[in-house]
Motif scaffolding. Structure first.
Motif, PDB file in Angstrom:
ATOM      1  N   VAL A 199      39.831 -25.998 -43.769  1.00  0.00           N
ATOM      2  CA  VAL A 199      40.394 -24.971 -44.642  1.00  0.00           C
ATOM      3  C   VAL A 199      41.491 -25.610 -45.472  1.00  0.00           C
ATOM      4  O   VAL A 199      42.430 -26.205 -44.934  1.00  0.00           O
ATOM      5  N   ALA A 200      41.375 -25.504 -46.786  1.00  0.00           N
ATOM      6  CA  ALA A 200      42.353 -26.096 -47.686  1.00  0.00           C
ATOM      7  C   ALA A 200      43.681 -25.343 -47.627  1.00  0.00           C
ATOM      8  O   ALA A 200      43.702 -24.113 -47.506  1.00  0.00           O
ATOM      9  N   ARG A 201      44.753 -26.080 -47.713  1.00  0.00           N
ATOM     10  CA  ARG A 201      46.085 -25.477 -47.732  1.00  0.00           C
ATOM     11  C   ARG A 201      46.220 -24.529 -48.930  1.00  0.00           C
ATOM     12  O   ARG A 201      45.890 -24.867 -50.060  1.00  0.00           O
ATOM     13  N   GLY A 202      46.702 -23.321 -48.642  1.00  0.00           N
ATOM     14  CA  GLY A 202      46.920 -22.346 -49.700  1.00  0.00           C
ATOM     15  C   GLY A 202      45.684 -21.596 -50.148  1.00  0.00           C
ATOM     16  O   GLY A 202      45.739 -20.797 -51.090  1.00  0.00           O
ATOM     17  N   ALA A 203      44.551 -21.811 -49.477  1.00  0.00           N
ATOM     18  CA  ALA A 203      43.298 -21.150 -49.861  1.00  0.00           C
ATOM     19  C   ALA A 203      43.096 -19.863 -49.067  1.00  0.00           C
ATOM     20  O   ALA A 203      43.738 -19.621 -48.044  1.00  0.00           O
ATOM     21  N   ILE A 204      42.194 -19.035 -49.556  1.00  0.00           N
ATOM     22  CA  ILE A 204      41.715 -17.870 -48.803  1.00  0.00           C
ATOM     23  C   ILE A 204      40.243 -18.111 -48.514  1.00  0.00           C
ATOM     24  O   ILE A 204      39.430 -18.243 -49.430  1.00  0.00           O
ATOM     25  N   PRO A 235      54.070 -17.335 -40.958  1.00  0.00           N
ATOM     26  CA  PRO A 235      52.849 -18.126 -40.746  1.00  0.00           C
ATOM     27  C   PRO A 235      52.536 -19.056 -41.912  1.00  0.00           C
ATOM     28  O   PRO A 235      52.770 -18.722 -43.076  1.00  0.00           O
ATOM     29  N   GLN A 236      52.002 -20.215 -41.569  1.00  0.00           N
ATOM     30  CA  GLN A 236      51.364 -21.056 -42.582  1.00  0.00           C
ATOM     31  C   GLN A 236      49.922 -20.618 -42.784  1.00  0.00           C
ATOM     32  O   GLN A 236      49.403 -20.641 -43.893  1.00  0.00           O
ATOM     33  N   LEU A 237      49.292 -20.272 -41.654  1.00  0.00           N
ATOM     34  CA  LEU A 237      47.881 -19.887 -41.643  1.00  0.00           C
ATOM     35  C   LEU A 237      47.765 -18.558 -40.915  1.00  0.00           C
ATOM     36  O   LEU A 237      48.150 -18.437 -39.751  1.00  0.00           O
ATOM     37  N   LEU A 238      47.240 -17.555 -41.609  1.00  0.00           N
ATOM     38  CA  LEU A 238      47.135 -16.213 -41.040  1.00  0.00           C
ATOM     39  C   LEU A 238      45.670 -15.812 -40.967  1.00  0.00           C
ATOM     40  O   LEU A 238      44.953 -15.818 -41.974  1.00  0.00           O
ATOM     41  N   LEU A 239      45.222 -15.479 -39.765  1.00  0.00           N
ATOM     42  CA  LEU A 239      43.854 -15.032 -39.530  1.00  0.00           C
ATOM     43  C   LEU A 239      43.825 -13.509 -39.556  1.00  0.00           C
ATOM     44  O   LEU A 239      44.588 -12.869 -38.827  1.00  0.00           O
ATOM     45  N   ASP A 278      46.252 -10.985 -51.852  1.00  0.00           N
ATOM     46  CA  ASP A 278      46.251 -11.900 -52.991  1.00  0.00           C
ATOM     47  C   ASP A 278      47.680 -12.255 -53.403  1.00  0.00           C
ATOM     48  O   ASP A 278      47.993 -13.419 -53.675  1.00  0.00           O
ATOM     49  N   GLY A 279      48.564 -11.258 -53.413  1.00  0.00           N
ATOM     50  CA  GLY A 279      49.952 -11.495 -53.774  1.00  0.00           C
ATOM     51  C   GLY A 279      50.668 -12.392 -52.773  1.00  0.00           C
ATOM     52  O   GLY A 279      51.421 -13.294 -53.152  1.00  0.00           O
ATOM     53  N   LEU A 280      50.453 -12.160 -51.488  1.00  0.00           N
ATOM     54  CA  LEU A 280      51.079 -12.994 -50.458  1.00  0.00           C
ATOM     55  C   LEU A 280      50.593 -14.443 -50.555  1.00  0.00           C
ATOM     56  O   LEU A 280      51.355 -15.388 -50.366  1.00  0.00           O
ATOM     57  N   GLY A 282      52.277 -18.700 -50.654  1.00  0.00           N
ATOM     58  CA  GLY A 282      51.474 -19.870 -50.320  1.00  0.00           C
ATOM     59  C   GLY A 282      50.819 -19.801 -48.953  1.00  0.00           C
ATOM     60  O   GLY A 282      50.411 -20.832 -48.408  1.00  0.00           O
ATOM     61  N   ILE A 283      50.715 -18.593 -48.395  1.00  0.00           N
ATOM     62  CA  ILE A 283      50.097 -18.439 -47.075  1.00  0.00           C
ATOM     63  C   ILE A 283      48.594 -18.675 -47.184  1.00  0.00           C
ATOM     64  O   ILE A 283      47.927 -18.150 -48.085  1.00  0.00           O
ATOM     65  N   THR A 284      48.067 -19.459 -46.270  1.00  0.00           N
ATOM     66  CA  THR A 284      46.630 -19.676 -46.171  1.00  0.00           C
ATOM     67  C   THR A 284      46.025 -18.575 -45.298  1.00  0.00           C
ATOM     68  O   THR A 284      46.597 -18.222 -44.268  1.00  0.00           O
ATOM     69  N   PHE A 285      44.887 -18.035 -45.711  1.00  0.00           N
ATOM     70  CA  PHE A 285      44.241 -16.958 -44.965  1.00  0.00           C
ATOM     71  C   PHE A 285      42.814 -17.336 -44.592  1.00  0.00           C
ATOM     72  O   PHE A 285      42.103 -17.975 -45.372  1.00  0.00           O
ATOM     73  N   ILE A 286      42.402 -16.920 -43.389  1.00  0.00           N
ATOM     74  CA  ILE A 286      40.984 -16.866 -43.023  1.00  0.00           C
ATOM     75  C   ILE A 286      40.693 -15.415 -42.679  1.00  0.00           C
ATOM     76  O   ILE A 286      41.367 -14.821 -41.834  1.00  0.00           O
TER      77      ILE A 286
END
Length: 252
Positions: A29-34, A158-162, A183-185, A190-194
């Motif tokens: 998962v790329a940093r900063g991606a959804i 979080p850096q990465l939020l599931l 999308d705003g967060l 810069g939070i990464t989401f899965i």
């Protein structure tokens, strides 16, 4: 220099009493991606999420967060390193106010009450619940509970939020509001989401990459457009006898 990929999953396998729930799962998962994680019921999505969070220990494979092997780390250690999750049904804080519940998240990284309160209020404001912070969870409707749980997760920084089916049961208007919020967060913080989600409109709207699971294995990885037109994915979701109308409905 930070790794371009915030998460790497390598050969992850989870076996329960002879039943393989996840088998040889490998993705990044790329940093900063959804990114989206989808699949039919029973595909292994929940097991994968719980293994990433540390609820389950993998039978084989490893998980790297920000370049660090966290495979053997506890849930608390992963949270402090920036990995957090929201769940589909939020019931943990039934007797707490929104402010008190979100402070629980802040205490994962802060020890002083005044600091935790300030961090909680910042997270509450980020999801638009400042006017409701004194209400108890038991007084909230399902949609406000989802937003409150999201605020609790944000308070952990979080850096990465599931997100585990955050959009489930929401109206069209609520879905649109949550899409805008996520999308705003992502853009501002810069939070990464899965995102694990059955509401495919959400996946198509937010995600740059989609990972498709079937029977515990990765079936396909691609862009939303690629996934929505993949015969293998359509067959997994709709069966071998899917028709053009169903195909079009999936890709919308």
């Amino acid at each position: 220099m930070a790794d371009a990929d915030i998460l790497k999953v390598e050969g992850l396998t989870k076996v329960f009493a002879g039943l393989t729930a996840n088998e040889d799962i490998t993705f990044s998962v790329a940093r900063g991606a959804i990114s989206g994680l989808i699949g039919p019921n029973g595909a292994g999505k929940s097991t994968l999420f719980k293994t990433l969070l540390g609820v389950h220990r993998p039978t084989r494979g490893r998980i790297l967060l920000d370049g660090r092997d966290i495979t053997a780390d506890s849930q608390q250690q992963r949270c402090r390193q920036g990995l957090c999750c929201t769940f589909q049904i939020a019931e943990s804080f039934h007797d707490l106010s929104i402010l008190e519940a979100v402070m629980v998240g802040a205490y994962s990284r802060l020890s002083r009450r005044a600091e935790a309160r300030a961090a909680a209020r910042e997270a509450i404001a980020a999801v638009g619940l400042s006017d409701w912070e004194d209400l108890r969870y038991s007084e909230l409707n399902a949609f406000l509970r989802k937003k409150a749980e999201l605020a609790t997760a944000l308070a952990t920084k979080p850096q990465l939020l599931l997100l585990d089916e955050l959009f489930a049961g929401c109206s069209h208007q609520e879905i649109a509001e949550l899409i805008s919020l996520i999308d705003g967060l992502n853009r501002r913080e810069g939070i990464t989401f899965i995102i694990v989600e059955h509401v495919l409109h959400v996946i198509m709207s937010l995600c740059a990459k989609v990972i498709v699971l079937e029977s515990g294995r990765i079936l396909e990885v691609g862009s939303p457009r690629e996934i929505s037109t993949s015969p293998a994915v359509l067959t997994a979701y709709l069966g071998e006898d899917y028709d053009a109308d169903e195909h079009q409905k999936f890709g919308r």
